[in-house]
Design a protein around this motif. Sequence first.
Motif, PDB file in Angstrom:
ATOM      1  N   THR A   1       0.823  -1.209   0.000  1.00 55.95           N
ATOM      2  CA  THR A   1       0.000   0.000   0.000  1.00 55.95           C
ATOM      3  C   THR A   1       0.858   1.261   0.000  1.00 55.95           C
ATOM      4  OG1 THR A   1      -1.801  -1.132   1.144  1.00 55.95           O
ATOM      5  CG2 THR A   1      -1.787   1.269   1.268  1.00 55.95           C
ATOM      6  N   GLU A   2       1.888   1.295   0.844  1.00 57.42           N
ATOM      7  CA  GLU A   2       2.699   2.504   0.991  1.00 57.42           C
ATOM      8  C   GLU A   2       3.712   2.713  -0.127  1.00 57.42           C
ATOM      9  OE1 GLU A   2       4.308   3.259   4.872  1.00 57.42           O
ATOM     10  OE2 GLU A   2       2.444   2.656   5.851  1.00 57.42           O
ATOM     11  N   THR A   3       4.199   1.627  -0.732  1.00 56.27           N
ATOM     12  CA  THR A   3       5.248   1.768  -1.750  1.00 56.27           C
ATOM     13  C   THR A   3       4.763   1.516  -3.171  1.00 56.27           C
ATOM     14  OG1 THR A   3       5.969  -0.547  -1.684  1.00 56.27           O
ATOM     15  CG2 THR A   3       7.000   0.992  -0.103  1.00 56.27           C
ATOM     16  N   GLY A   4       3.670   0.784  -3.301  1.00 55.73           N
ATOM     17  CA  GLY A   4       3.213   0.392  -4.628  1.00 55.73           C
ATOM     18  C   GLY A   4       3.952  -0.813  -5.194  1.00 55.73           C
ATOM     19  N   ALA A   5       4.846  -1.388  -4.407  1.00 57.02           N
ATOM     20  CA  ALA A   5       5.601  -2.561  -4.858  1.00 57.02           C
ATOM     21  C   ALA A   5       4.682  -3.777  -4.936  1.00 57.02           C
ATOM     22  CB  ALA A   5       6.761  -2.849  -3.904  1.00 57.02           C
ATOM     23  N   SER A   6       4.933  -4.628  -5.917  1.00 55.38           N
ATOM     24  CA  SER A   6       4.155  -5.860  -6.036  1.00 55.38           C
ATOM     25  C   SER A   6       4.583  -6.850  -4.957  1.00 55.38           C
ATOM     26  CB  SER A   6       4.376  -6.485  -7.413  1.00 55.38           C
ATOM     27  OG  SER A   6       5.703  -6.979  -7.519  1.00 55.38           O
ATOM     28  N   THR A   7       3.723  -7.821  -4.690  1.00 54.28           N
ATOM     29  CA  THR A   7       4.094  -8.843  -3.702  1.00 54.28           C
ATOM     30  C   THR A   7       5.302  -9.649  -4.193  1.00 54.28           C
ATOM     31  OG1 THR A   7       2.409 -10.338  -4.582  1.00 54.28           O
ATOM     32  CG2 THR A   7       1.814  -9.028  -2.653  1.00 54.28           C
ATOM     33  N   ALA A   8       5.443  -9.815  -5.507  1.00 57.68           N
ATOM     34  CA  ALA A   8       6.615 -10.521  -6.044  1.00 57.68           C
ATOM     35  C   ALA A   8       7.898  -9.746  -5.746  1.00 57.68           C
ATOM     36  CB  ALA A   8       6.461 -10.728  -7.547  1.00 57.68           C
ATOM     37  N   THR A   9       7.855  -8.427  -5.915  1.00 59.32           N
ATOM     38  CA  THR A   9       9.019  -7.596  -5.600  1.00 59.32           C
ATOM     39  C   THR A   9       9.324  -7.635  -4.113  1.00 59.32           C
ATOM     40  OG1 THR A   9       8.638  -6.122  -7.478  1.00 59.32           O
ATOM     41  CG2 THR A   9       9.915  -5.214  -5.637  1.00 59.32           C
ATOM     42  N   ILE A  10       8.301  -7.529  -3.288  1.00 60.72           N
ATOM     43  CA  ILE A  10       8.495  -7.583  -1.837  1.00 60.72           C
ATOM     44  C   ILE A  10       9.104  -8.924  -1.434  1.00 60.72           C
ATOM     45  CG2 ILE A  10       7.348  -7.500   0.419  1.00 60.72           C
ATOM     46  CD1 ILE A  10       5.202  -5.669  -0.983  1.00 60.72           C
ATOM     47  N   SER A  11       8.606 -10.012  -2.016  1.00 60.39           N
ATOM     48  CA  SER A  11       9.132 -11.343  -1.699  1.00 60.39           C
ATOM     49  C   SER A  11      10.593 -11.482  -2.103  1.00 60.39           C
ATOM     50  CB  SER A  11       8.309 -12.421  -2.404  1.00 60.39           C
ATOM     51  OG  SER A  11       7.006 -12.454  -1.898  1.00 60.39           O
ATOM     52  N   ARG A  12      10.936 -10.955  -3.271  1.00 61.62           N
ATOM     53  CA  ARG A  12      12.330 -11.027  -3.730  1.00 61.62           C
ATOM     54  C   ARG A  12      13.235 -10.254  -2.785  1.00 61.62           C
ATOM     55  NH1 ARG A  12      16.444  -8.756  -5.869  1.00 61.62           N
ATOM     56  NH2 ARG A  12      17.765  -9.816  -7.365  1.00 61.62           N
ATOM     57  N   ILE A  13      12.799  -9.070  -2.382  1.00 60.42           N
ATOM     58  CA  ILE A  13      13.600  -8.260  -1.467  1.00 60.42           C
ATOM     59  C   ILE A  13      13.685  -8.939  -0.105  1.00 60.42           C
ATOM     60  CG2 ILE A  13      13.739  -6.028  -0.279  1.00 60.42           C
ATOM     61  CD1 ILE A  13      12.422  -4.870  -2.912  1.00 60.42           C
ATOM     62  N   ARG A  14      12.605  -9.573   0.341  1.00 59.74           N
ATOM     63  CA  ARG A  14      12.619 -10.338   1.599  1.00 59.74           C
ATOM     64  C   ARG A  14      13.695 -11.417   1.539  1.00 59.74           C
ATOM     65  NH1 ARG A  14      12.386 -10.134   6.434  1.00 59.74           N
ATOM     66  NH2 ARG A  14      10.282  -9.378   6.602  1.00 59.74           N
ATOM     67  N   ARG A  15      13.765 -12.135   0.418  1.00 65.86           N
ATOM     68  CA  ARG A  15      14.795 -13.177   0.272  1.00 65.86           C
ATOM     69  C   ARG A  15      16.192 -12.567   0.361  1.00 65.86           C
ATOM     70  NH1 ARG A  15      11.271 -15.054  -3.459  1.00 65.86           N
ATOM     71  NH2 ARG A  15      12.433 -14.228  -5.225  1.00 65.86           N
ATOM     72  N   CYS A  16      16.379 -11.403  -0.278  1.00 67.06           N
ATOM     73  CA  CYS A  16      17.687 -10.740  -0.228  1.00 67.06           C
ATOM     74  C   CYS A  16      18.019 -10.272   1.181  1.00 67.06           C
ATOM     75  CB  CYS A  16      17.719  -9.554  -1.193  1.00 67.06           C
ATOM     76  SG  CYS A  16      17.702 -10.027  -2.933  1.00 67.06           S
ATOM     77  N   VAL A  17      17.042  -9.718   1.875  1.00 65.44           N
ATOM     78  CA  VAL A  17      17.257  -9.262   3.255  1.00 65.44           C
ATOM     79  C   VAL A  17      17.621 -10.452   4.139  1.00 65.44           C
ATOM     80  CG1 VAL A  17      16.099  -8.315   5.299  1.00 65.44           C
ATOM     81  CG2 VAL A  17      15.851  -7.164   3.087  1.00 65.44           C
ATOM     82  N   ASP A  18      16.922 -11.567   3.959  1.00 64.57           N
ATOM     83  CA  ASP A  18      17.131 -12.737   4.819  1.00 64.57           C
ATOM     84  C   ASP A  18      18.318 -13.610   4.398  1.00 64.57           C
ATOM     85  OD1 ASP A  18      14.940 -11.972   6.313  1.00 64.57           O
ATOM     86  OD2 ASP A  18      13.574 -13.419   5.392  1.00 64.57           O
ATOM     87  N   TYR A  19      18.531 -13.775   3.085  1.00 65.48           N
ATOM     88  CA  TYR A  19      19.506 -14.768   2.617  1.00 65.48           C
ATOM     89  C   TYR A  19      20.476 -14.241   1.571  1.00 65.48           C
ATOM     90  CZ  TYR A  19      15.751 -17.594   4.590  1.00 65.48           C
ATOM     91  OH  TYR A  19      14.780 -18.103   5.413  1.00 65.48           O
TER      92      TYR A  19
END
Length: 105
Positions: A63-81
């Motif tokens: 909602t706040e960034t307009g990022a897709s859930t796919a983009t958020i998931s990819r960034i989550r993977r980068c943040v975590d792994y």
Amino acid sequence: MLEKIRNDRTDQLFRAILELQTIEECYAFFDDLCTIGEVQSLSQRLDVAVMLKKKQTYDTIQTETGASTATISRIRRCVDYGSGGYNLIVDRLGESDQPSSETNE
């Protein structure tokens, strides 16, 4: 991944970025280097990483960034792994404790 992008041209780009000394120099360089969409995409990704580090939900981030859930998931993977780049920068900037809108001066 790092080995896929590591070469003399990329080294030159990164050395050039390290030479930038002010926000205004960054704006001038990136205005010449990238399209508006590319800069916005990069800043959105960093904003998503900051929000993930703050434990924001995917719905809030989307909602706040307009990022897709796919983009958020990819960034989550980068943040975590990933290679640790997002975590390094978010921690150095102290962004995990600050509102993400402060970078829009």
